[in-house]
Design an enzyme around this catalytic site. Structure first.
Site, PDB file in Angstrom:
ATOM      1  N   ARG A  11     -27.351   5.121  13.768  1.00 58.82           N
ATOM      2  CA  ARG A  11     -26.526   4.243  12.370  1.00 58.82           C
ATOM      3  C   ARG A  11     -27.185   3.269  12.770  1.00 58.82           C
ATOM      4  NH1 ARG A  11     -20.538   5.429  12.104  1.00 58.82           N
ATOM      5  NH2 ARG A  11     -20.999   6.721  11.370  1.00 58.82           N
TER       6      ARG A  11
ATOM      7  N   ARG B 299     -17.302  -2.553  14.046  1.00 54.65           N
ATOM      8  CA  ARG B 299     -18.543  -1.951  12.956  1.00 54.65           C
ATOM      9  C   ARG B 299     -18.973  -2.577  12.099  1.00 54.65           C
ATOM     10  NH1 ARG B 299     -17.998   3.989  13.423  1.00 54.65           N
ATOM     11  NH2 ARG B 299     -16.877   4.644  15.812  1.00 54.65           N
TER      12      ARG B 299
ATOM     13  N   LYS C 224     -11.835   2.627  16.909  1.00 53.95           N
ATOM     14  CA  LYS C 224     -13.213   1.323  16.355  1.00 53.95           C
ATOM     15  C   LYS C 224     -11.810   0.271  15.732  1.00 53.95           C
ATOM     16  CE  LYS C 224     -14.210   5.349  13.755  1.00 53.95           C
ATOM     17  NZ  LYS C 224     -14.564   6.349  13.052  1.00 53.95           N
TER      18      LYS C 224
ATOM     19  N   LYS D 226     -13.132  -2.643  11.497  1.00 49.96           N
ATOM     20  CA  LYS D 226     -14.232  -2.137  10.346  1.00 49.96           C
ATOM     21  C   LYS D 226     -13.367  -3.641   9.729  1.00 49.96           C
ATOM     22  CE  LYS D 226     -15.446   2.330  10.282  1.00 49.96           C
ATOM     23  NZ  LYS D 226     -14.414   3.397   9.736  1.00 49.96           N
TER      24      LYS D 226
ATOM     25  N   CYS E  82     -18.967  12.499   1.587  1.00 47.16           N
ATOM     26  CA  CYS E  82     -19.730  12.189   2.970  1.00 47.16           C
ATOM     27  C   CYS E  82     -20.515  12.917   2.706  1.00 47.16           C
ATOM     28  CB  CYS E  82     -18.114  12.591   3.577  1.00 47.16           C
ATOM     29  SG  CYS E  82     -17.646  14.310   3.329  1.00 47.16           S
TER      30      CYS E  82
ATOM     31  N   CYS F 295     -22.054  16.991  10.963  1.00 50.87           N
ATOM     32  CA  CYS F 295     -21.183  16.415  10.998  1.00 50.87           C
ATOM     33  C   CYS F 295     -20.144  17.443  11.922  1.00 50.87           C
ATOM     34  CB  CYS F 295     -20.039  15.528   9.997  1.00 50.87           C
ATOM     35  SG  CYS F 295     -18.656  14.916  10.827  1.00 50.87           S
TER      36      CYS F 295
ATOM     37  N   CYS G 225     -13.458  17.129   5.298  1.00 50.46           N
ATOM     38  CA  CYS G 225     -12.190  17.119   6.247  1.00 50.46           C
ATOM     39  C   CYS G 225     -11.490  15.559   6.878  1.00 50.46           C
ATOM     40  CB  CYS G 225     -12.949  16.986   7.526  1.00 50.46           C
ATOM     41  SG  CYS G 225     -13.294  14.891   8.625  1.00 50.46           S
TER      42      CYS G 225
ATOM     43  N   CYS H 277     -14.428   9.573   5.385  1.00 45.40           N
ATOM     44  CA  CYS H 277     -15.740   8.893   5.207  1.00 45.40           C
ATOM     45  C   CYS H 277     -15.980   8.267   4.297  1.00 45.40           C
ATOM     46  CB  CYS H 277     -16.248   8.920   6.220  1.00 45.40           C
ATOM     47  SG  CYS H 277     -16.117   9.769   8.161  1.00 45.40           S
TER      48      CYS H 277
HETATM   49 FE1  SRM Z   1     -16.579   8.311   9.290  1.00 43.58          FE
HETATM   50  C1  SRM Z   1     -16.722  10.137  11.876  1.00 43.58           C
HETATM   51  C2  SRM Z   1     -19.534  10.020   8.597  1.00 43.58           C
HETATM   52  C3  SRM Z   1     -17.525   6.028   7.013  1.00 43.58           C
HETATM   53  C4  SRM Z   1     -13.626   7.243   9.017  1.00 43.58           C
HETATM   54  N1  SRM Z   1     -18.084   9.567  10.440  1.00 43.58           N
HETATM   55  C5  SRM Z   1     -17.853  10.224  11.890  1.00 43.58           C
HETATM   56  C6  SRM Z   1     -18.829  10.962  12.300  1.00 43.58           C
HETATM   57  C7  SRM Z   1     -19.503  10.281  13.452  1.00 43.58           C
HETATM   58  C8  SRM Z   1     -18.659  12.431  12.491  1.00 43.58           C
HETATM   59  C9  SRM Z   1     -18.521  11.956  14.254  1.00 43.58           C
HETATM   60  O1  SRM Z   1     -17.211  11.353  14.715  1.00 43.58           O
HETATM   61  O2  SRM Z   1     -18.427  12.933  15.145  1.00 43.58           O
HETATM   62  C10 SRM Z   1     -20.011  11.238  10.765  1.00 43.58           C
HETATM   63  C11 SRM Z   1     -20.853  11.403  10.980  1.00 43.58           C
HETATM   64  C12 SRM Z   1     -21.719  12.724  10.307  1.00 43.58           C
HETATM   65  C13 SRM Z   1     -22.596  12.412   9.575  1.00 43.58           C
HETATM   66  O3  SRM Z   1     -23.116  13.913   9.946  1.00 43.58           O
HETATM   67  O4  SRM Z   1     -23.775  11.887   9.357  1.00 43.58           O
HETATM   68  C14 SRM Z   1     -19.444   9.579   9.320  1.00 43.58           C
HETATM   69  N2  SRM Z   1     -18.424   7.611   8.272  1.00 43.58           N
HETATM   70  C15 SRM Z   1     -18.915   8.636   8.422  1.00 43.58           C
HETATM   71  C16 SRM Z   1     -20.035   7.650   6.830  1.00 43.58           C
HETATM   72  C17 SRM Z   1     -22.113   7.512   7.028  1.00 43.58           C
HETATM   73  C18 SRM Z   1     -20.213   8.475   5.732  1.00 43.58           C
HETATM   74  C19 SRM Z   1     -20.958   7.869   4.327  1.00 43.58           C
HETATM   75  O5  SRM Z   1     -20.771   8.813   4.057  1.00 43.58           O
HETATM   76  O6  SRM Z   1     -21.215   7.155   4.370  1.00 43.58           O
HETATM   77  C20 SRM Z   1     -19.911   6.435   6.646  1.00 43.58           C
HETATM   78  C21 SRM Z   1     -20.602   5.336   7.774  1.00 43.58           C
HETATM   79  C22 SRM Z   1     -20.325   3.760   7.636  1.00 43.58           C
HETATM   80  C23 SRM Z   1     -21.102   3.105   8.962  1.00 43.58           C
HETATM   81  O7  SRM Z   1     -22.207   2.986   8.310  1.00 43.58           O
HETATM   82  O8  SRM Z   1     -20.634   2.482   9.649  1.00 43.58           O
HETATM   83  C24 SRM Z   1     -18.639   6.441   7.020  1.00 43.58           C
HETATM   84  N3  SRM Z   1     -15.779   6.726   8.363  1.00 43.58           N
HETATM   85  C25 SRM Z   1     -15.896   5.706   7.620  1.00 43.58           C
HETATM   86  C26 SRM Z   1     -15.216   5.343   6.550  1.00 43.58           C
HETATM   87  C27 SRM Z   1     -14.650   4.218   5.265  1.00 43.58           C
HETATM   88  C28 SRM Z   1     -14.934   2.814   5.844  1.00 43.58           C
HETATM   89  O9  SRM Z   1     -14.800   2.503   6.593  1.00 43.58           O
HETATM   90  O10 SRM Z   1     -15.182   2.333   4.786  1.00 43.58           O
HETATM   91  C29 SRM Z   1     -13.994   6.363   7.162  1.00 43.58           C
HETATM   92  C30 SRM Z   1     -11.909   5.774   7.171  1.00 43.58           C
HETATM   93  C31 SRM Z   1     -11.497   4.365   7.272  1.00 43.58           C
HETATM   94  C32 SRM Z   1     -11.220   3.963   8.231  1.00 43.58           C
HETATM   95  O11 SRM Z   1     -11.583   4.229   9.151  1.00 43.58           O
HETATM   96  O12 SRM Z   1      -9.833   4.194   8.125  1.00 43.58           O
HETATM   97  C33 SRM Z   1     -13.936   7.040   8.866  1.00 43.58           C
HETATM   98  N4  SRM Z   1     -15.085   8.433  10.558  1.00 43.58           N
HETATM   99  C34 SRM Z   1     -14.153   8.216  10.203  1.00 43.58           C
HETATM  100  C35 SRM Z   1     -12.681   8.629  10.996  1.00 43.58           C
HETATM  101  C36 SRM Z   1     -11.587   8.489  11.222  1.00 43.58           C
HETATM  102  C37 SRM Z   1     -11.042   6.849  11.961  1.00 43.58           C
HETATM  103  C38 SRM Z   1     -10.035   7.796  12.446  1.00 43.58           C
HETATM  104  O13 SRM Z   1      -8.988   6.465  11.846  1.00 43.58           O
HETATM  105  O14 SRM Z   1      -9.240   8.622  12.373  1.00 43.58           O
HETATM  106  C39 SRM Z   1     -14.287   9.601  12.029  1.00 43.58           C
HETATM  107  C40 SRM Z   1     -13.398  10.263  13.130  1.00 43.58           C
HETATM  108  C41 SRM Z   1     -13.502   9.994  15.231  1.00 43.58           C
HETATM  109  O15 SRM Z   1     -13.814   8.408  14.707  1.00 43.58           O
HETATM  110  O16 SRM Z   1     -13.414  10.136  15.715  1.00 43.58           O
HETATM  111  C42 SRM Z   1     -15.410   9.279  11.240  1.00 43.58           C
HETATM  112 FE1  SF4 Z   2     -17.443  14.008   8.852  1.00 45.76          FE
HETATM  113 FE2  SF4 Z   2     -15.148  14.779   7.865  1.00 45.76          FE
HETATM  114 FE3  SF4 Z   2     -16.642  11.993   8.042  1.00 45.76          FE
HETATM  115 FE4  SF4 Z   2     -16.870  14.454   5.749  1.00 45.76          FE
HETATM  116  S1  SF4 Z   2     -15.380  13.069   6.635  1.00 45.76           S
HETATM  117  S2  SF4 Z   2     -18.809  12.860   7.286  1.00 45.76           S
HETATM  118  S3  SF4 Z   2     -16.812  16.278   7.402  1.00 45.76           S
HETATM  119  S4  SF4 Z   2     -16.005  13.007   9.565  1.00 45.76           S
END
Ligand code: SRM
Ligand code: SF4
Length: 562
Positions: free
Chosen positions: A74, A143, A211, A213, A432, A438, A477, A481
């Site tokens: 990323r 981030r 993290k 943000k 997502c 993922c 899930c 995201c």
């Molecule tokens: Fe996310 C984890 C993809 C935005 C909350 N996110 C992941 C991971 C890295 C899975 C992992 O930990 O193994 C995913 C990778 C999947 C893949 O195969 O690519 C993933 N997150 C994404 C992206 C690519 C989704 C998308 O459709 O674009 C976004 C990348 C953003 C970036 O460029 O930095 C992405 N993730 C978000 C957002 C939205 C936002 O930030 O505006 C959230 C919700 C906001 C927040 O942070 O509360 C988000 N991602 C999570 C979480 C839950 C964090 C928590 O507080 O519990 C995880 C799980 C974790 O970190 O363990 C996670």
């Molecule tokens: Fe993976 Fe869940 Fe984030 Fe979708 S919402 S990319 S399934 S961690």
């Protein structure tokens, strides 16, 4: 004699232990990278790799046969802005080292999927040579910083963009491991005192509990979903000039099914600051997270829980103590809308920009719709700036008016239309990545939402709502995201083929939706939505939106933050 056990200190998570042991975040990444016999990294290195912007994954479609390891990388792209040269470099590595797709993210970045271990070094070098990096794109640090991408307004949007970049730079970790491993190709000697005793001036030895943000927004448009960030800056203008920002803290969406200790939360707006205070206030908020976040439970380690459990008054006091001064009250602001503009628009400076819809952010070539080649050709040919939007779309900007027709023509030759790019419903959607990349996905998302939207569109036709915009977001899930908890309709994966149905977000993306039904398969989803849409069509007042109608009639809830 009865032995009494003493109360024990809650145990730190393993991530805390390894950060403390190797504060440079180097792990043994350099050594494993240099070993051709290994196709993957071991557990601790997997955690360190995240700070470098890299996730080790395996192809979940192929798991039944064997684990096929691959990597997701990323970028760190503050505000989502890339020069033409940088975009072309990204396109090159996507073709050469990844799965020939570019994945725009919901935080204005780019992800590469399907990179094998031998492709990591070349990919990282090319990205860095184009003057973009991947440092801190993941991991327990700040981030990618978001900022409004639309180039249609005045100088104010440039200032906000500049501020976003400034904050992004100020919150970068200073470890030299990133450069050593990826640029020089060496393993840091972990026994060197300099490396052992390394302590980041901002993050300390153990970085953040989780993290962090940051997003900047310019009302009335909330295209960055600012209220879902740990730290949000809401631009305040007077007489067309940027005078400062309202400060929003404690937003976040991630949760776990069935765990009441975790929940999505909308940020609180707690004060006002001027531009010159941006960096110190960002650092102060971040250090409250650093010092008070829960280091014993990663599911409960976000700043939003500190806010919720200690209270806004406590937070404000703590922040002001760190700053050594009080914050004035927040100024009035009002959000009305989220989302992107599609098609041609004239910029404030007379140049043109073109908003292109990218389904689920995935730029690829398919038969009859060669989006990846189309974008590459026009970006390279006309040297335009590229902006990634927080809704996973793309804006090609700074295009000379005299090139507009040629750009439209090249896109058309690749099957890409600039008018009527997709239905209103599809354009307002996000999904997502979920399966197959993922590791946390419980259900499909990016690969399934397009088909489900087609069926929902049929329902809209049936209920005479054909051109209704309803913001629909899906995730595989509950981590959130694609920010499903802010959507008018949110689908959150529970198990293969089963989704939780959330309803009631608002157009301005300032209100959380609510869980309406659980464990729905596709037929159940359509059976639930059909009568609701039909009632909505008959009962809505004026131009009332579906999310507001759900909120009003199903939950009797009109609470809207800001
Ligand atoms: Fe996310 C984890 C993809 C935005 C909350 N996110 C992941 C991971 C890295 C899975 C992992 O930990 O193994 C995913 C990778 C999947 C893949 O195969 O690519 C993933 N997150 C994404 C992206 C690519 C989704 C998308 O459709 O674009 C976004 C990348 C953003 C970036 O460029 O930095 C992405 N993730 C978000 C957002 C939205 C936002 O930030 O505006 C959230 C919700 C906001 C927040 O942070 O509360 C988000 N991602 C999570 C979480 C839950 C964090 C928590 O507080 O519990 C995880 C799980 C974790 O970190 O363990 C996670
Ligand atoms: Fe993976 Fe869940 Fe984030 Fe979708 S919402 S990319 S399934 S961690």
């Amino acid at each position: 004699m009865i032995e009494r056990s003493l109360p024990t200190e809650p145990k730190l998570t393993h991530n805390e232990v390894i950060k403390l042991a190797i504060p440079t975040l180097a792990g043994t990444i350099g050594a494993v990278l240099a070993d051709p016999a290994l196709d993957r990294f071991a557990e601790d290195d997997i955690q360190f790799l995240k700070f470098h912007g890299i996730y080790q994954q395996d192809d979940r479609d192929r798991r039944k046969v064997a684990k096929h390891y691959m990597f997701m990388i990323r970028g760190r792209i503050p505000g989502g802005v890339l020069s033409a040269k940088q975009y072309v470099a990204f396109d090159d590595v996507a073709t050469r080292n990844a799965n020939n797709t570019i994945r725009l993210t919901s935080r204005q970045s780019i992800q590469f999927h399907g990179v094998v271990k031998t492709g990591l070094g070349p990919l990282m070098r090319t990205i860095n040579q184009s003057l973009v990096d991947t440092l801190a794109a993941c991991g327990d640090v700040n981030r990618n910083v978001m900022a409004p991408p639309a180039p249609v307004s005045n100088e104010l949007s440039l200032q906000v963009r500049e501020d976003a970049r400034k904050v992004s730079e100020a919150l970068l970790p200073l470890t030299k491991a990133y450069h050593a491993i990826w640029m020089e190709g060496v393993q840091l000697n972990l026994e060197d005192a300099e490396n052992k005793d390394f302590e980041d001036p901002l993050y300390g030895k153990t970085y953040l509990p989780r993290k962090f943000k940051v997003a900047f927004a310019i009302p009335p448009l909330n295209d960055v979903d600012v209220m879902t960030n740990d730290l949000g800056f809401i631009a305040i203008e007077e007489g067309g000039k940027l005078i400062g920002y309202n400060l929003a803290v404690g937003g976040g969406l991630g949760m776990s099914h069935g765990n009441a200790e975790t929940y999505p939360r909308v940020a609180d707006v707690i004060g006002f600051l001027t531009r010159d205070q941006l960096v110190e206030i960002s650092k102060a908020v971040l250090t409250v997270h650093r010092d008070f976040g829960d280091r014993t439970n990663r599911r409960h380690a976000r700043l939003k829980y500190v806010l919720e459990e200690k209270g806004v008054a406590w937070f404000r006091q703590e922040l002001e103590t760190r700053l050594g001064y009080g914050l004035p009250l927040a100024k009035a602001h009002h959000f009305t809308k989220q989302g992107d503009h599609f098609g041609w628009t004239q910029q404030w400076d007379g140049l043109e920009s073109l908003g292109l819809f990218v389904e689920s952010g995935r730029i690829k070539d398919v038969e009859g719709y060669r989006l990846k080649s189309a974008i590459r050709n026009v970006v390279e040919g006309y040297q335009m700036e590229v902006r990634i939007t927080p809704s996973q779309n793309i804006i090609l900007s700074n295009i000379k008016p005299e090139n507009r027709a040629a750009v439209t023509q090249i896109l058309a030759e690749h099957g890409v239309a600039v008018e009527d790019q997709a239905t209103v419903l599809r354009r307002a959607s996000m999904a997502c990545p979920a399966l197959p990349t993922c590791g946390l996905a419980l259900a499909e998302s990016e690969r399934y939402l397009p088909a489900l939207l087609g069926r929902i569109q049929e329902l809209l036709v049936e209920t005479e709502l054909k051109d209704e915009e309803i913001v629909i977001r899906m995730t595989g899930c509950p981590n959130g995201c694609a920010r499903p908890y802010m959507a008018e309709i949110g689908f959150v994966g529970k198990a293969p083929g089963k989704y939780q149905l959330y309803l009631g977000g608002n157009e301005a993306s300032t209100r959380l939706n609510r869980l309406y039904k659980e464990n729905l398969r596709e037929a159940d989803i359509l059976n639930e939505l059909r009568p609701l849409l039909s009632r909505f069509a008959g009962e809505r007042t004026g131009a009332e939106r579906f999310g507001d109608w759900c909120s009003r009639t199903l939950f009797n809830d009109s609470a809207t933050k800001n």
